[in-house]
Design a protein around this motif. Structure first.
Motif, PDB file in Angstrom:
ATOM      1  N   TYR A  21     -43.803  19.675 -22.560  1.00  0.00           N
ATOM      2  CA  TYR A  21     -43.998  20.109 -23.942  1.00  0.00           C
ATOM      3  C   TYR A  21     -44.920  19.211 -24.763  1.00  0.00           C
ATOM      4  O   TYR A  21     -45.190  19.513 -25.927  1.00  0.00           O
ATOM      5  CB  TYR A  21     -42.650  20.220 -24.646  1.00  0.00           C
ATOM      6  CG  TYR A  21     -41.836  21.388 -24.134  1.00  0.00           C
ATOM      7  CD1 TYR A  21     -42.152  22.686 -24.520  1.00  0.00           C
ATOM      8  CD2 TYR A  21     -40.777  21.196 -23.267  1.00  0.00           C
ATOM      9  CE1 TYR A  21     -41.416  23.767 -24.057  1.00  0.00           C
ATOM     10  CE2 TYR A  21     -40.033  22.275 -22.794  1.00  0.00           C
ATOM     11  CZ  TYR A  21     -40.363  23.553 -23.193  1.00  0.00           C
ATOM     12  OH  TYR A  21     -39.643  24.621 -22.726  1.00  0.00           O
ATOM     13  N   LEU A  23     -44.365  16.612 -26.321  1.00  0.00           N
ATOM     14  CA  LEU A  23     -43.735  16.211 -27.573  1.00  0.00           C
ATOM     15  C   LEU A  23     -44.134  14.788 -27.947  1.00  0.00           C
ATOM     16  O   LEU A  23     -44.345  13.940 -27.072  1.00  0.00           O
ATOM     17  CB  LEU A  23     -42.210  16.283 -27.458  1.00  0.00           C
ATOM     18  CG  LEU A  23     -41.591  17.660 -27.262  1.00  0.00           C
ATOM     19  CD1 LEU A  23     -40.078  17.539 -27.123  1.00  0.00           C
ATOM     20  CD2 LEU A  23     -41.938  18.595 -28.410  1.00  0.00           C
ATOM     21  N   GLY A  40     -39.968  17.583 -32.773  1.00  0.00           N
ATOM     22  CA  GLY A  40     -40.364  18.982 -32.797  1.00  0.00           C
ATOM     23  C   GLY A  40     -40.764  19.343 -34.216  1.00  0.00           C
ATOM     24  O   GLY A  40     -41.253  18.497 -34.968  1.00  0.00           O
ATOM     25  N   HIS A 159     -36.860  28.194 -20.828  1.00  0.00           N
ATOM     26  CA  HIS A 159     -37.998  27.311 -20.605  1.00  0.00           C
ATOM     27  C   HIS A 159     -38.981  27.955 -19.627  1.00  0.00           C
ATOM     28  O   HIS A 159     -38.658  28.922 -18.943  1.00  0.00           O
ATOM     29  CB  HIS A 159     -37.514  25.975 -20.038  1.00  0.00           C
ATOM     30  CG  HIS A 159     -36.666  25.184 -20.970  1.00  0.00           C
ATOM     31  ND1 HIS A 159     -37.188  24.379 -21.947  1.00  0.00           N
ATOM     32  CD2 HIS A 159     -35.310  25.066 -21.068  1.00  0.00           C
ATOM     33  CE1 HIS A 159     -36.206  23.792 -22.616  1.00  0.00           C
ATOM     34  NE2 HIS A 159     -35.060  24.195 -22.111  1.00  0.00           N
ATOM     35  N   ARG A 307     -39.887  24.762 -28.038  1.00  0.00           N
ATOM     36  CA  ARG A 307     -40.560  23.546 -28.483  1.00  0.00           C
ATOM     37  C   ARG A 307     -40.409  23.335 -29.975  1.00  0.00           C
ATOM     38  O   ARG A 307     -40.233  22.202 -30.446  1.00  0.00           O
ATOM     39  CB  ARG A 307     -42.054  23.596 -28.123  1.00  0.00           C
ATOM     40  CG  ARG A 307     -42.796  22.311 -28.410  1.00  0.00           C
ATOM     41  CD  ARG A 307     -44.286  22.461 -28.145  1.00  0.00           C
ATOM     42  NE  ARG A 307     -44.974  21.209 -28.260  1.00  0.00           N
ATOM     43  CZ  ARG A 307     -45.326  20.632 -29.405  1.00  0.00           C
ATOM     44  NH1 ARG A 307     -45.048  21.230 -30.556  1.00  0.00           N
ATOM     45  NH2 ARG A 307     -45.974  19.481 -29.406  1.00  0.00           N
ATOM     46  N   LYS A 308     -40.441  24.414 -30.737  1.00  0.00           N
ATOM     47  CA  LYS A 308     -40.327  24.302 -32.192  1.00  0.00           C
ATOM     48  C   LYS A 308     -38.901  23.978 -32.624  1.00  0.00           C
ATOM     49  O   LYS A 308     -38.669  23.192 -33.547  1.00  0.00           O
ATOM     50  CB  LYS A 308     -40.776  25.605 -32.853  1.00  0.00           C
ATOM     51  CG  LYS A 308     -42.276  25.891 -32.701  1.00  0.00           C
ATOM     52  CD  LYS A 308     -43.116  24.843 -33.404  1.00  0.00           C
ATOM     53  CE  LYS A 308     -44.601  25.189 -33.346  1.00  0.00           C
ATOM     54  NZ  LYS A 308     -45.440  24.158 -33.986  1.00  0.00           N
ATOM     55  N   LEU A 310     -36.306  22.576 -30.752  1.00  0.00           N
ATOM     56  CA  LEU A 310     -35.987  21.213 -30.300  1.00  0.00           C
ATOM     57  C   LEU A 310     -34.541  20.811 -30.602  1.00  0.00           C
ATOM     58  O   LEU A 310     -34.284  19.841 -31.287  1.00  0.00           O
ATOM     59  CB  LEU A 310     -36.946  20.194 -30.919  1.00  0.00           C
ATOM     60  CG  LEU A 310     -36.865  18.786 -30.303  1.00  0.00           C
ATOM     61  CD1 LEU A 310     -37.360  18.786 -28.888  1.00  0.00           C
ATOM     62  CD2 LEU A 310     -37.640  17.795 -31.134  1.00  0.00           C
TER      63      LEU A 310
END
Length: 311
Positions: A21, A23, A40, A159, A307-308, A310
């Motif tokens: 991701y 991150l 995130g 995922h 991902r957003k 989180l």
């Protein structure tokens, strides 16, 4: 505590998160010691995409300082800590994990811990004559076929396949933890599966699912028993069933296996009041819409959503 280590605290898990991701990782000073957090949208977490962030024993029993940020900082812990009253935070105590003690052997667990109704459901699943395969990347396509469809049907984003591939690559036994895929097949087709992460002490199954059309065969119970058998045969001491809230049906399901509760403490810093979006009308609407989307679309969009969020 039952076991001290959490794979969320290991560099291998951090590599999975960063490779999949991208991150942003923050090294935040808490009580004069650094903790690794991932960011995130609007939230920074010590245990991204999993429910247990370990104990953070090195910090002692108190948090005296916490950096002030615009983003929410979420610490997921298996123990309660004291917080400096000058620090703004909110505590969510509605989450529990569950563990099953496997040290007495699978035969004793079967006879003494698992409720008779659940044993009957395992027997029902086994009458379907499913085939079990345990392995690595060679099972990835079959595992992903199951989990992507099953989670879509639950209204939950999954995922990407690459995420699970990175788990198998990074948690390969060369470090503290290992990983495997367990897939059940009916008539040669993948029907149920789990991605398990384990060491000598504990086995986790953070990602598992059964196709909805096989619910009538109790195949999910067959999957859980296969995980227990694998763990017991591997001399692993405990099976961590993962997180549930008391309001969820999975809470009673896990207790039917003889699993014992472990309180989880979710500390949200830089907020005064919790907002449980999971049970909101908006969340329920989004879940209903997600269930109706084409699988190809949910497989594409899901990782962006995860991902957003989180959490």
């Amino acid at each position: 505590m039952i076991w001290r280590e959490s794979f969320s605290e290991k560099p291998e898990w951090k590599a999975v998160v960063k490779k999949t991701y991208q991150l942003k990782e923050h090294f935040v000073a808490v009580n004069g010691k650094e903790i690794s957090l991932f960011e995130g949208k609007g939230i920074i977490s010590n245990a991204p995409f999993i429910t247990d962030g370990g104990t953070l024993e090195d910090f002692g029993n108190h948090i005296r300082t916490m950096p002030k940020r615009k983003s929410i900082i979420l610490l997921k812990l298996r123990r309660r800590i004291e917080i400096n009253p000058e620090i703004k935070y909110a505590l969510d105590e509605e989450n529990f994990s569950f563990y099953l003690d496997l040290r007495k052997g699978k035969e004793t667990v079967w006879k003494e811990d698992i409720k008779s109704k659940t044993r009957n459901q395992v027997r029902k699943a086994e009458k379907s004559n499913f085939e079990t395969k345990i392995g690595g990347a060679e099972l990835l396509d079959d595992f992903f076929k199951v989990i992507s469809e099953a989670w879509r049907d639950l209204g939950t984003p999954t995922h990407s396949k690459n995420f699970y591939r990175n788990i198998l690559k990074e948690l390969d036994g060369n470090g503290t933890f290992n990983s495997r895929l367990i897939v059940l097949y009916l008539n040669g087709e993948p029907a149920s599966g789990a991605c398990v992460i384990f060491n000598d002490e504990v086995i986790h199954h953070p990602y598992a699912a059964t196709l909805r059309k096989y619910n009538k065969l109790s195949l999910n119970n067959g999957l859980y028993w296969r995980i227990i058998e694998f763990a017991a045969d591997s001399k692993i001491s405990f099976f961590d069933f993962g997180r549930s809230r008391k309001s969820q049906g999975t809470f009673d399901f896990k207790k039917s296996w003889g699993a014992k509760e472990i309180p989880l403490y979710y500390y949200y810093f830089n907020v005064k009041k919790l907002q449980n979006m999971e049970d909101s009308a908006v969340a329920k609407t989004l879940i209903s819409v997600w269930k109706k989307l084409p699988l190809a679309l949910t497989n594409f969009v899901g990782p962006f959503v995860i991902r957003k969020v989180l959490k």
